[in-house]
Design a protein around this motif. Structure first.
Motif, mmCIF file in Angstrom:
data_model
loop_
_atom_site.group_PDB
_atom_site.id
_atom_site.type_symbol
_atom_site.label_atom_id
_atom_site.label_comp_id
_atom_site.label_asym_id
_atom_site.label_seq_id
_atom_site.Cartn_x
_atom_site.Cartn_y
_atom_site.Cartn_z
ATOM 1 N N ASP A 8 -58.856 -8.573 59.888
ATOM 2 C CA ASP A 8 -58.051 -7.300 60.073
ATOM 3 C C ASP A 8 -58.345 -6.365 61.284
ATOM 4 N N TYR A 9 -59.440 -6.342 61.573
ATOM 5 C CA TYR A 9 -59.861 -5.526 62.715
ATOM 6 C C TYR A 9 -59.790 -6.310 63.937
ATOM 7 N N MET A 10 -60.355 -7.659 63.878
ATOM 8 C CA MET A 10 -59.927 -8.487 64.778
ATOM 9 C C MET A 10 -58.462 -8.602 65.530
ATOM 10 N N ALA A 11 -57.658 -8.412 64.549
ATOM 11 C CA ALA A 11 -56.261 -8.732 64.761
ATOM 12 C C ALA A 11 -55.817 -7.610 65.583
ATOM 13 N N ILE A 12 -56.194 -6.517 65.273
ATOM 14 C CA ILE A 12 -55.869 -5.115 65.897
ATOM 15 C C ILE A 12 -56.376 -5.104 67.141
ATOM 16 N N ALA A 13 -57.854 -5.366 67.128
ATOM 17 C CA ALA A 13 -58.512 -5.246 68.641
ATOM 18 C C ALA A 13 -57.941 -6.394 69.602
ATOM 19 N N LEU A 14 -57.793 -7.477 68.997
ATOM 20 C CA LEU A 14 -57.286 -8.685 70.095
ATOM 21 C C LEU A 14 -55.982 -8.229 70.585
ATOM 22 N N GLU A 15 -55.064 -7.859 69.825
ATOM 23 C CA GLU A 15 -53.809 -7.539 70.259
ATOM 24 C C GLU A 15 -53.767 -6.527 71.315
ATOM 25 N N ALA A 16 -54.804 -5.523 70.938
ATOM 26 C CA ALA A 16 -54.673 -4.297 72.077
ATOM 27 C C ALA A 16 -55.326 -5.217 73.331
ATOM 28 N N ALA A 17 -56.391 -5.882 73.123
ATOM 29 C CA ALA A 17 -56.883 -6.611 74.443
ATOM 30 C C ALA A 17 -55.745 -7.250 75.132
ATOM 31 N N LEU A 18 -54.779 -7.885 74.457
ATOM 32 C CA LEU A 18 -53.911 -8.719 75.139
ATOM 33 C C LEU A 18 -52.835 -7.890 75.658
ATOM 34 N N LEU A 19 -52.497 -6.667 75.255
ATOM 35 C CA LEU A 19 -51.544 -5.774 75.825
ATOM 36 C C LEU A 19 -52.415 -5.032 77.111
ATOM 37 N N ARG A 20 -53.804 -4.805 76.789
ATOM 38 C CA ARG A 20 -54.289 -4.345 78.278
ATOM 39 C C ARG A 20 -54.374 -5.260 79.281
#
Length: 552
Positions: free
Chosen positions: A199-211
């Protein structure tokens, strides 16, 4: 529940056990069972607590490191590495859905058997994967984790597989699969841990993709702004610099690295105690949240003792309907000319262009009136008159093109164009008629396709060549260069003619600027200066400049 047996014997004594002894033994067995069960529960609780501490530490490290990652693939590899280490898995795969318009991405790490990372392709078209495709699709479809023991019909080796979905809210955005050759290697505790981490990976990776996308968009924006002649600044709500283009750096005398974070009144300082015009307008835009424009105003810039006449615009910058700063644009206004001055320049240009062909035609008529001319001589004179008449027609047509460009506008047919064939055609066209000038091509390998209007681009290059020919004496040399950057194709035309003066360089792109035209055979737009060519370049969102160095 029987958890064991407690017994005593009396082989070392002739004493017999009584019922009382048996009761004592039963009581002691109960105490022993309670003690053993408490110890087991304590050990299990302690193990769970230690696991939770390790999981919390891993989660903290994972979220902390992913929080600063701007590359999506690097973030995935980092997350998989931590999961493999925490669970003891031999190989892991993260599957990510990028959206309806893009193919999903699968990134692997680790070694399992003879299959390393990606699927192995067989000659018959089949594939060998260390993960189960059916398990992956089931997790993506149901959004629930799976703990699976092999062998299966799809994979005949022994081992264990743990798969859990990656969710953003209620939406399944991907899945994580872990694989090991050991049977029963993953427990329910592992399922709980990996699901929680996912769950945390999904949020963090999507944020990394957006960055990552934001960083790419920022670079594209910086590249686009750098081709703009106007100075452009982005300030936040406190009027501190966020971004500026190259033209703005020239105006303030500082690069983006040096200027970022600086307050606006430091970049555009006051003059004689009076705040800079752009500073006052930016402060007003922050208060009123509306765009403000200014025209033909005097502003001071670094490195110039006198103010420049400039036009500009200051607009509020909004994000989700909330103001986040202001955008300021400034460009130097061209010198204003009166109608009388324009008319005088036009008269000078017209007399310069029309005088020679009209004189030749008049002289030819005088010669034709003489009866002593042979038929061949008359034909040559008529051909000369025809050429000069055609020159006058071309000159008038080009003048009309300039006027139509200003009054009606010119449409641009955008398409991907190959620059090398256009350059070669333009050189071939002028080379045959100008044997006294040598041409050289300096093209850096292959050039990417450029977006523009092929016909107008060829006209631009042709006129640049004609202008260079005019400036070259006999025996002159012209070099046509071309190279590419990540965002543009740059074409240059260099000649060995007389260098331009500073005044000529400043005026060469102005309308009706007279250019010395000694070659009667090459009427072109450059008879009116480079004004119309610059218009064609600007219409295609390009840029054109001139440089002239004595002896270069």
């Amino acid at each position: 529940r029987v958890i064991g047996v407690l017994g005593v014997d009396n082989q070392a004594s002739a004493r017999e056990f009584s019922v009382h002894h048996l009761q004592q033994l039963v009581h002691l067995a109960g105490i022993a069972a309670t003690t053993i069960d408490n110890a087991r529960q304590y050990s299990e609780t302690r193990a769970k607590l230690m696991r939770r501490v390790r999981e919390f530490g891993l989660l903290q490290a994972l979220t902390g490191q992913l929080g600063i990652i701007t590359n999506f693939e690097v973030g995935v590899q980092m997350a998989l590495s931590m999961l493999l280490k925490a669970t003891g898995a031999e190989a892991g795969m993260l599957h990510w859905r990028q959206g309806l318009q893009q193919e999903p991405v699968s990134i692997t790490q680790g070694v399992f058997g003879n299959v390393i990372d990606s699927p192995f392709e067989f000659a018959d078209g089949g594939t060998l994967r260390w993960w189960s495709e059916s398990v992956l699709q089931q997790v993506l479809a149901t959004g629930k984790p799976i703990l699976h023991n092999f062998p299966t019909e799809e994979w005949q080796e022994h081992g264990s597989c743990l798969a859990t979905p990656l969710k953003h809210g209620k939406q399944v955005v991907g899945a994580v699969l872990l694989r090991t050759a050991n049977e029963e290697a993953f427990s329910a505790e592992d399922v709980y841990f990996v699901t929680n981490i996912a769950d945390y990976m999904a949020i963090a990776l999507e944020a990394a993709l957006l960055r990552q996308r934001a960083q790419a968009d920022r670079k594209r924006l910086e590249s686009l702004l750098d081709v703009v002649d106007s100075g452009v600044w982005f300030f936040d709500n406190s009027l501190r610099l966020v971004m500026q283009n190259r033209a703005a750096s020239d105006l303030v005398g500082k690069s983006l690295t040096e200027a970022v974070g600086a307050p606006i009144d430091e970049l555009l300082p006051a003059n004689n105690g009076s705040p800079h015009l752009v500073v006052k307008l930016a402060q007003q835009v922050v208060r009123e949240r509306r765009p403000i424009a200014f025209t033909n105003s005097l502003i001071y810039v670094r490195g110039r003792p006198e103010p420049i006449l400039a036009t500009g615009r200051v607009i509020p910058d909004f994000q989700n309907d909330e103001p986040v700063g202001v955008i300021c644009t400034v460009w130097e206004a061209p010198p204003m000319q009166s109608n009388e001055q324009l008319e005088r320049e036009f008269a000078q240009m017209a007399s310069h262009l029309f005088r020679t062909p009209i004189s030749i035609i008049q002289s030819s008529i005088d010669l034709l009136l003489e009866s002593s001319l042979s038929e061949r001589e008359r034909a040559e004179i008529l051909e000369s008159m025809h050429q000069q008449g055609q020159r006058l027609t071309d000159t008038v047509n080009e003048l009309l093109k300039i006027l139509r460009m200003e009054t009606e506008g010119v449409s641009v047919q955008y398409a991907p164009i190959a620059m090398i064939p256009i350059i070669n055609r333009a050189i071939t066209l002028v080379q045959n008629d100008n044997p006294y000038v040598t041409f050289e091509r300096s093209i850096a390998g292959t050039l990417p396709l450029a977006l523009g209007d092929a016909a107008k681009t060829e006209l631009i290059i042709l006129n640049l060549l004609l202008n260079a020919i005019r400036r070259c004496a006999k025996g002159g040399h012209i070099t046509v260069s071309a190279h590419s950057t990540p965002h543009e194709v740059i074409v240059g035309v260099e000649d060995t003619g007389k260098p331009l003066t500073e005044q000529e360089k400043q005026r060469i792109f102005q309308r009706f600027y007279p250019v010395n035209d000694t070659d009667k055979r090459l009427p072109s737009t450059y008879s009116f200066g480079l004004y119309s060519v610059k218009q064609l370049v600007s219409l295609q969102r390009g840029r054109i400049g001139v440089d002239s160095t004595p002896g270069a």
